[in-house]
Enzyme design. Structure first.
Site, PDB file in Angstrom:
ATOM      1  N   SER A  13       7.740 -22.017  -8.440  1.00 32.77           N
ATOM      2  CA  SER A  13       8.116 -21.634  -7.083  1.00 32.77           C
ATOM      3  C   SER A  13       8.079 -22.843  -6.149  1.00 32.77           C
ATOM      4  O   SER A  13       8.622 -22.776  -5.051  1.00 32.77           O
ATOM      5  CB  SER A  13       7.160 -20.563  -6.578  1.00 32.77           C
ATOM      6  OG  SER A  13       5.826 -21.009  -6.712  1.00 32.77           O
ATOM      7  N   TYR A  44       5.997 -17.288  -4.241  1.00 26.94           N
ATOM      8  CA  TYR A  44       6.443 -16.126  -5.002  1.00 26.94           C
ATOM      9  C   TYR A  44       5.319 -15.075  -5.090  1.00 26.94           C
ATOM     10  O   TYR A  44       5.574 -13.899  -5.297  1.00 26.94           O
ATOM     11  CB  TYR A  44       6.799 -16.521  -6.439  1.00 26.94           C
ATOM     12  CG  TYR A  44       8.117 -17.246  -6.641  1.00 26.94           C
ATOM     13  CD1 TYR A  44       8.884 -17.714  -5.573  1.00 26.94           C
ATOM     14  CD2 TYR A  44       8.596 -17.473  -7.940  1.00 26.94           C
ATOM     15  CE1 TYR A  44      10.074 -18.383  -5.796  1.00 26.94           C
ATOM     16  CE2 TYR A  44       9.793 -18.127  -8.159  1.00 26.94           C
ATOM     17  CZ  TYR A  44      10.528 -18.586  -7.093  1.00 26.94           C
ATOM     18  OH  TYR A  44      11.716 -19.242  -7.317  1.00 26.94           O
ATOM     19  N   GLY A  45       4.086 -15.561  -4.982  1.00 26.43           N
ATOM     20  CA  GLY A  45       2.923 -14.729  -5.314  1.00 26.43           C
ATOM     21  C   GLY A  45       2.694 -13.515  -4.432  1.00 26.43           C
ATOM     22  O   GLY A  45       1.896 -12.645  -4.764  1.00 26.43           O
ATOM     23  N   CYS A  75       5.360 -21.118 -13.392  1.00 23.83           N
ATOM     24  CA  CYS A  75       4.799 -20.262 -12.342  1.00 23.83           C
ATOM     25  C   CYS A  75       4.168 -19.009 -12.972  1.00 23.83           C
ATOM     26  O   CYS A  75       4.835 -18.271 -13.700  1.00 23.83           O
ATOM     27  CB  CYS A  75       5.934 -19.874 -11.408  1.00 23.83           C
ATOM     28  SG  CYS A  75       5.452 -18.732 -10.128  1.00 23.83           S
ATOM     29  N   ASN A  76       2.903 -18.791 -12.681  1.00 26.04           N
ATOM     30  CA  ASN A  76       2.209 -17.622 -13.251  1.00 26.04           C
ATOM     31  C   ASN A  76       2.834 -16.320 -12.765  1.00 26.04           C
ATOM     32  O   ASN A  76       2.935 -15.350 -13.509  1.00 26.04           O
ATOM     33  CB  ASN A  76       0.733 -17.635 -12.846  1.00 26.04           C
ATOM     34  CG  ASN A  76      -0.068 -18.666 -13.593  1.00 26.04           C
ATOM     35  OD1 ASN A  76      -0.838 -18.350 -14.487  1.00 26.04           O
ATOM     36  ND2 ASN A  76       0.117 -19.940 -13.255  1.00 26.04           N
ATOM     37  N   THR A  77       3.250 -16.305 -11.503  1.00 30.04           N
ATOM     38  CA  THR A  77       3.831 -15.084 -10.954  1.00 30.04           C
ATOM     39  C   THR A  77       5.137 -14.760 -11.680  1.00 30.04           C
ATOM     40  O   THR A  77       5.363 -13.623 -12.110  1.00 30.04           O
ATOM     41  CB  THR A  77       4.063 -15.240  -9.430  1.00 30.04           C
ATOM     42  OG1 THR A  77       2.838 -15.686  -8.827  1.00 30.04           O
ATOM     43  CG2 THR A  77       4.511 -13.956  -8.801  1.00 30.04           C
ATOM     44  N   GLU A 162      -1.889 -26.066  -0.665  1.00 27.77           N
ATOM     45  CA  GLU A 162      -0.681 -26.637  -0.059  1.00 27.77           C
ATOM     46  C   GLU A 162      -1.053 -27.498   1.152  1.00 27.77           C
ATOM     47  O   GLU A 162      -0.412 -28.495   1.450  1.00 27.77           O
ATOM     48  CB  GLU A 162       0.271 -25.519   0.400  1.00 27.77           C
ATOM     49  CG  GLU A 162       0.908 -24.751  -0.747  1.00 27.77           C
ATOM     50  CD  GLU A 162       2.106 -25.467  -1.343  1.00 27.77           C
ATOM     51  OE1 GLU A 162       2.839 -26.129  -0.592  1.00 27.77           O
ATOM     52  OE2 GLU A 162       2.310 -25.357  -2.568  1.00 27.77           O
ATOM     53  N   CYS A 194      -3.022 -19.369 -11.900  1.00 24.28           N
ATOM     54  CA  CYS A 194      -2.052 -19.741 -10.869  1.00 24.28           C
ATOM     55  C   CYS A 194      -1.920 -21.258 -10.931  1.00 24.28           C
ATOM     56  O   CYS A 194      -2.911 -21.961 -11.156  1.00 24.28           O
ATOM     57  CB  CYS A 194      -2.568 -19.309  -9.497  1.00 24.28           C
ATOM     58  SG  CYS A 194      -1.551 -19.909  -8.138  1.00 24.28           S
ATOM     59  N   THR A 195      -0.685 -21.730 -10.732  1.00 23.32           N
ATOM     60  CA  THR A 195      -0.436 -23.176 -10.820  1.00 23.32           C
ATOM     61  C   THR A 195      -1.369 -24.000  -9.934  1.00 23.32           C
ATOM     62  O   THR A 195      -1.721 -25.128 -10.266  1.00 23.32           O
ATOM     63  CB  THR A 195       1.004 -23.480 -10.348  1.00 23.32           C
ATOM     64  OG1 THR A 195       1.236 -22.760  -9.134  1.00 23.32           O
ATOM     65  CG2 THR A 195       2.018 -23.101 -11.385  1.00 23.32           C
TER      66      THR A 195
HETATM   67  N1  DGL Z   1       3.383 -20.839  -8.601  1.00 19.89           N
HETATM   68  C1  DGL Z   1       2.682 -19.647  -8.170  1.00 19.89           C
HETATM   69  C2  DGL Z   1       1.871 -19.081  -9.354  1.00 19.89           C
HETATM   70  O1  DGL Z   1       1.500 -19.790 -10.268  1.00 19.89           O
HETATM   71  C3  DGL Z   1       1.771 -19.925  -7.002  1.00 19.89           C
HETATM   72  C4  DGL Z   1       2.507 -20.231  -5.724  1.00 19.89           C
HETATM   73  C5  DGL Z   1       3.354 -19.058  -5.266  1.00 19.89           C
HETATM   74  O2  DGL Z   1       2.791 -18.036  -4.833  1.00 19.89           O
HETATM   75  O3  DGL Z   1       4.555 -19.201  -5.333  1.00 19.89           O
HETATM   76  O4  DGL Z   1       1.602 -17.913  -9.377  1.00 19.89           O
END
Ligand code: DGL
Length: 277
Positions: A13, A44-45, A75-77, A162, A194-195
């Site tokens: 994301s 994205y989360g 991205c985990n989401t 961030e 989560c990243t």
């Molecule tokens: N990259 C998202 C994750 O690993 C974290 C940042 C987001 O919420 O986009 O879930």
């Protein structure tokens, strides 16, 4: 074994997927990488499943235009809610971050009491929980133990990272507050799902204590990618200097600055592209 010179594609994301890039460069130094960070649409989360699936499809299409041999959803989401759709609809192999992290957690736990932290969308999808239970055959328990998963979303962690507040009183307080419910559960393993969370590792370790193993899904995913590439015999030739190319959907300068300090190398190619709607 044949040489496959095509790059590995990674999307996230935003900037967080660089945690996976860093590990990939360490574990697969000969592989070229094309990275796409959807910086215009991060985070994205907190978005709905449908929206994240749509974005993840668009990101994969972008990587395919760059002729990648493998797509990693860093991205985990995205991995939680879109991986099945991506695997079903694209011929290119797709690796997500959930299965590798869940597997390493099961392998590391002795008590079977495993914690998972992630974004709201990741936690409400229960993707880690399901994947942990799928891997329960790998569990080598202490006597009489079975697997139990405890999850917690930590939505303020991403904005804190961030903002660059990796070690501050405010961050420590937020970590303590979010993790207090997990601290009482006597877990021996915690997945950083989560990243961004690996960047808060030292604060998380302070709260959880040294006895809890922290599973960094970025490390697990890079290992899974290496195993995949080796098993298929599709590695690039070893010993070469790999090219890293980065694409973002918003302003490139900030990504370049943060990316260079995070990866500890100059990012000569960061390009903003028109993406999505
Ligand atoms: N990259 C998202 C994750 O690993 C974290 C940042 C987001 O919420 O986009 O879930």
């Amino acid at each position: 074994m044949s040489i496959d010179r095509r790059p590995i594609g990674i999307f996230d994301s935003g900037i967080g997927g660089l945690t996976v890039v860093k590990e990939l460069v360490r574990q697969l130094p000969g592989e070229d990488i094309v990275y796409f960070g959807d910086t215009a649409r991060v985070p994205y989360g907190v978005k709905s499943r449908d929206t994240v699936v749509k974005f993840s499809i668009e990101n994969t299409l972008f990587l395919l235009k760059n002729k990648v041999k493998l797509v990693i959803a860093a991205c985990n989401t995205s991995s939680s809610v879109a991986l099945t759709t991506l695997k079903r609809n694209f011929k290119v192999p797709v690796i997500g971050v959930i299965a590798p992290g869940a597997r390493d957690a099961v392998l590391s736990s002795r008590s079977g009491r495993i914690g998972v932290i992630g974004t709201s969308t990741t936690i409400s999808s229960k993707a880690y929980e399901k994947q942990i239970l799928k891997n329960k055959g790998l569990f080598k328990p202490a006597r009489g133990r079975s697997i139990k998963v405890f999850s917690r979303s930590c939505p303020l962690f991403v904005p804190l990272v961030e903002e660059g507040w990796l070690a501050s009183k405010v961050t420590d307080n937020v970590i303590r507050q979010y993790l207090s419910s997990l601290k009482n559960k006597d877990i021996d393993t915690l997945i950083l799902g989560c990243t961004h969370y690996p960047l808060l590792k030292s604060g998380i370790r302070k709260v959880m204590g040294k006895k809890v193993t922290l599973v960094d899904s970025a490390v697990s995913t890079a290992k899974a990618a290496r195993e995949f590439i080796e098993a298929r015999g599709i590695a690039n030739s070893p010993g070469r200097r790999a090219a890293l190319r980065f694409f973002v959907s918003d302003e490139a300068q900030r990504f370049k600055k943060v990316g260079e300090s995070f990866l500890g190398r100059r990012l000569s190619s960061v390009v903003r592209v028109k993406h999505g709607i």
